[in-house]
Design a protein around this motif. Structure first.
Motif, PDB file in Angstrom:
ATOM      1  N   ALA A 235       0.826  -1.205   0.000  1.00 47.63           N
ATOM      2  CA  ALA A 235       0.000   0.000   0.000  1.00 47.63           C
ATOM      3  C   ALA A 235       0.861   1.256   0.000  1.00 47.63           C
ATOM      4  N   MET A 236       1.967   1.223   0.760  1.00 47.44           N
ATOM      5  CA  MET A 236       2.849   2.377   0.795  1.00 47.44           C
ATOM      6  C   MET A 236       3.499   2.599  -0.564  1.00 47.44           C
ATOM      7  N   ALA A 237       3.872   1.522  -1.235  1.00 47.59           N
ATOM      8  CA  ALA A 237       4.450   1.635  -2.575  1.00 47.59           C
ATOM      9  C   ALA A 237       3.430   2.218  -3.548  1.00 47.59           C
ATOM     10  N   ALA A 238       2.186   1.771  -3.453  1.00 49.08           N
ATOM     11  CA  ALA A 238       1.124   2.293  -4.323  1.00 49.08           C
ATOM     12  C   ALA A 238       0.901   3.779  -4.079  1.00 49.08           C
ATOM     13  N   PHE A 239       0.948   4.182  -2.827  1.00 51.05           N
ATOM     14  CA  PHE A 239       0.782   5.590  -2.482  1.00 51.05           C
ATOM     15  C   PHE A 239       1.902   6.434  -3.079  1.00 51.05           C
ATOM     16  N   ILE A 240       3.145   6.003  -2.936  1.00 52.46           N
ATOM     17  CA  ILE A 240       4.276   6.783  -3.436  1.00 52.46           C
ATOM     18  C   ILE A 240       4.252   6.854  -4.964  1.00 52.46           C
ATOM     19  N   ILE A 241       3.896   5.746  -5.606  1.00 47.93           N
ATOM     20  CA  ILE A 241       3.793   5.741  -7.068  1.00 47.93           C
ATOM     21  C   ILE A 241       2.715   6.726  -7.526  1.00 47.93           C
ATOM     22  N   THR A 242       1.562   6.681  -6.884  1.00 47.28           N
ATOM     23  CA  THR A 242       0.472   7.585  -7.238  1.00 47.28           C
ATOM     24  C   THR A 242       0.847   9.032  -6.977  1.00 47.28           C
ATOM     25  N   TYR A 243       1.599   9.256  -5.917  1.00 47.43           N
ATOM     26  CA  TYR A 243       2.032  10.600  -5.538  1.00 47.43           C
ATOM     27  C   TYR A 243       2.881  11.235  -6.643  1.00 47.43           C
ATOM     28  N   GLY A 244       3.723  10.418  -7.287  1.00 47.97           N
ATOM     29  CA  GLY A 244       4.643  10.963  -8.280  1.00 47.97           C
ATOM     30  C   GLY A 244       4.237  10.805  -9.725  1.00 47.97           C
ATOM     31  N   LEU A 245       3.262   9.951  -9.994  1.00 53.40           N
ATOM     32  CA  LEU A 245       2.887   9.636 -11.378  1.00 53.40           C
ATOM     33  C   LEU A 245       2.509  10.850 -12.224  1.00 53.40           C
ATOM     34  N   PRO A 246       1.784  11.841 -11.690  1.00 53.30           N
ATOM     35  CA  PRO A 246       1.411  12.993 -12.533  1.00 53.30           C
ATOM     36  C   PRO A 246       2.599  13.737 -13.118  1.00 53.30           C
ATOM     37  N   TRP A 247       3.728  13.775 -12.399  1.00 50.74           N
ATOM     38  CA  TRP A 247       4.903  14.474 -12.911  1.00 50.74           C
ATOM     39  C   TRP A 247       5.465  13.791 -14.159  1.00 50.74           C
ATOM     40  N   VAL A 248       5.156  12.507 -14.325  1.00 47.49           N
ATOM     41  CA  VAL A 248       5.655  11.755 -15.475  1.00 47.49           C
ATOM     42  C   VAL A 248       4.695  11.846 -16.657  1.00 47.49           C
ATOM     43  N   ILE A 249       3.422  11.641 -16.420  1.00 48.98           N
ATOM     44  CA  ILE A 249       2.472  11.524 -17.528  1.00 48.98           C
ATOM     45  C   ILE A 249       1.712  12.817 -17.816  1.00 48.98           C
ATOM     46  N   ILE A 250       1.794  13.800 -16.909  1.00 42.68           N
ATOM     47  CA  ILE A 250       1.096  15.068 -17.114  1.00 42.68           C
ATOM     48  C   ILE A 250       2.082  16.228 -17.272  1.00 42.68           C
ATOM     49  N   GLY A 251       3.022  16.321 -16.335  1.00 39.01           N
ATOM     50  CA  GLY A 251       3.921  17.471 -16.249  1.00 39.01           C
ATOM     51  C   GLY A 251       4.625  17.879 -17.526  1.00 39.01           C
ATOM     52  N   PRO A 252       5.351  16.965 -18.207  1.00 33.84           N
ATOM     53  CA  PRO A 252       6.098  17.379 -19.407  1.00 33.84           C
ATOM     54  C   PRO A 252       5.208  17.944 -20.505  1.00 33.84           C
ATOM     55  N   PHE A 253       4.004  17.405 -20.643  1.00 37.41           N
ATOM     56  CA  PHE A 253       3.104  17.848 -21.708  1.00 37.41           C
ATOM     57  C   PHE A 253       2.409  19.156 -21.344  1.00 37.41           C
ATOM     58  N   ALA A 254       2.085  19.313 -20.073  1.00 32.63           N
ATOM     59  CA  ALA A 254       1.435  20.554 -19.631  1.00 32.63           C
ATOM     60  C   ALA A 254       2.431  21.703 -19.513  1.00 32.63           C
ATOM     61  N   SER A 255       3.731  21.399 -19.415  1.00 28.99           N
ATOM     62  CA  SER A 255       4.738  22.444 -19.208  1.00 28.99           C
ATOM     63  C   SER A 255       4.823  23.411 -20.378  1.00 28.99           C
ATOM     64  N   VAL A 256       4.451  22.970 -21.582  1.00 25.77           N
ATOM     65  CA  VAL A 256       4.424  23.876 -22.736  1.00 25.77           C
ATOM     66  C   VAL A 256       3.473  25.039 -22.446  1.00 25.77           C
TER      67      VAL A 256
END
Length: 420
Positions: A50-71
């Motif tokens: 559960a802790m691993a799932a939480f940490i993954i979810t915590y950081g996932l947006p920076w990978v799949i959202i951040g680079p594309f929204a940064s434009v």
């Protein structure tokens, strides 16, 4: 001419206001992580998976959202982005109180991370807009001090609030911190670079996105520092989600866990203050990173031995070790952050920083599940010892690469601004 020292950027009223907002936002971030960690591990009694799932979810947006929204962050007024994302984060934190299940909580954590993935590149671009290149290293150091100071206060204060009152009260205070961070942002204007207003209508989204990747690839020093930093984050997150279980293995309660994190934060502040008054790391940034790996690896191995019951130490020894680890870790974070700000064109800052952050967080997301699997089969202590050995190997690898490519020799040390 006034002396150029650590606090020089704070002479400007606009940067002082910006720094105040940054402090409040950073404090809210540490409230968030610590409260949710305690909630999952202690109150809900969930395990490593559960802790691993939480940490993954915590950081996932920076990978799949951040680079594309940064434009869009590079295109939009930075002040508007900062204020809007602070409001949204405040509301999303309150929504945690309505989460009926762990899965629902993870969904809300993902949404908050998505908003935060827009705030961070806007923050990086704002630093470039508000601070001259002469004061850039000091501004980067102050940013690190902000993060690390709140790393001391946030975990211990939020842990105290949870212990004395409730998770609900702690989350409401956290939400208020993000709203308070808006107030200083209302008092000044963040300059926009001229290229922002001269973007051609036909400039495609994909061309601008590729420009961020291309700029990062062309800057050898920044790319090397990014790779070393990403490996460092992989190692940290291999064991970071297991720290709370080490606290249990050492027979300590929630307060020890908060104090352990705070000790790391205190060491980081002291380390950042020390480096802020020194200049050697600006000349040899990647060498500084390589040396830091050795010191951090030593403490991680020691912690692993303790969690495996192979050694027994008094609590204050662990706090001292965590303090030293935090101080040494500045030798990894500050050189990378400085190179990123120094060698990146101002009008590409949001894109490059977001792409770089997505690479770092990808490494972070790979690590928790691997750490959880290793902990389940080999034990928590073994994971820490493996992580410490990886630090040693990374240091050797970075040293070898530096010698081969001569990156920090006069011929190999190329600054972006010197090529303009």
């Amino acid at each position: 001419m006034k002396a150029n020292h650590l606090l020089s950027p704070l002479r400007e009223s606009s940067y002082r206001s910006f720094f105040s907002a940054q402090l409040l936002s950073d404090l809210g971030n540490w409230f968030d992580f610590t409260i949710l960690t305690v909630l999952i591990a202690y109150q809900w009694g969930l395990k490593e998976e559960a802790m691993a799932a939480f940490i993954i979810t915590y950081g996932l947006p920076w990978v799949i959202i951040g680079p594309f929204a940064s434009v869009f962050v590079d295109r939009l007024p930075k002040k508007m982005v900062l204020i809007t994302t602070l409001i949204l984060r405040s509301l999303l934190i309150l929504s945690y109180l309505l989460a009926p299940t762990f899965i629902a909580l993870l969904f809300l954590v993902f949404l908050k991370g998505t908003v935060a993935s827009l705030f961070d590149p806007a923050k990086q671009a704002s630093i470039r807009a508000l601070v001259s290149e002469r004061h850039l290293s000091q501004a980067v150091t102050l940013t690190q001090i902000s993060s690390n100071t709140t790393k001391i206060i946030g975990p211990s204060l939020s842990g105290l609030l949870v212990h004395s009152f409730s998770v609900s009260t702690a989350l409401k205070i956290e939400s208020a911190l993000f709203l308070l961070a808006i107030l200083p942002l209302l008092t000044f204007r963040i300059p926009e670079f001229s290229s922002h207003h001269q973007l051609k209508e036909k400039a495609s989204y994909m061309n601008e996105l590729r420009a961020g990747f291309r700029q990062l690839r062309q800057s050898t020093l920044v790319l090397t520092a990014l790779i070393a930093s990403s490996i460092s984050l992989f190692i940290v997150f291999l064991y970071d989600g297991l720290l709370v279980f080490v606290s249990k293995e050492l027979q300590f309660d929630e307060s020890f866990f908060g104090l352990l994190i705070s000790s790391v934060g205190l060491g980081s502040v002291v380390g950042a203050l020390a480096l802020g008054h020194l200049r050697f790391w600006q000349q040899k940034p990647i060498t500084t990173m390589a040396v830091s790996f050795l010191g951090i690896g030593s403490f991680i191995i020691l912690l692993g031995l303790g969690a495996s019951n192979l050694i027994t130490l008094h609590a204050y020894i662990w706090f001292i070790g965590a303090f030293l680890c935090g101080a040494i870790s500045c030798g990894e974070h500050l050189p990378y952050a400085y190179l990123l700000q120094r060698d990146t064109p101002a009008d590409k800052m949001a894109r490059v920083s977001s792409v770089a952050q997505s690479i770092q967080i990808t490494m972070m997301l790979l690590a928790p599940s691997i750490g959880a699997i290793l902990a389940k089969h080999l034990g928590v202590g073994t994971v820490f010892m493996i992580a410490g050995c990886l630090c040693f190997l990374t240091s050797i690898g970075v040293w070898s690469f530096l010698k081969t490519k001569k990156l920090e020799s006069p011929a190999g040390n190329v600054n972006f601004h010197e090529t303009m």
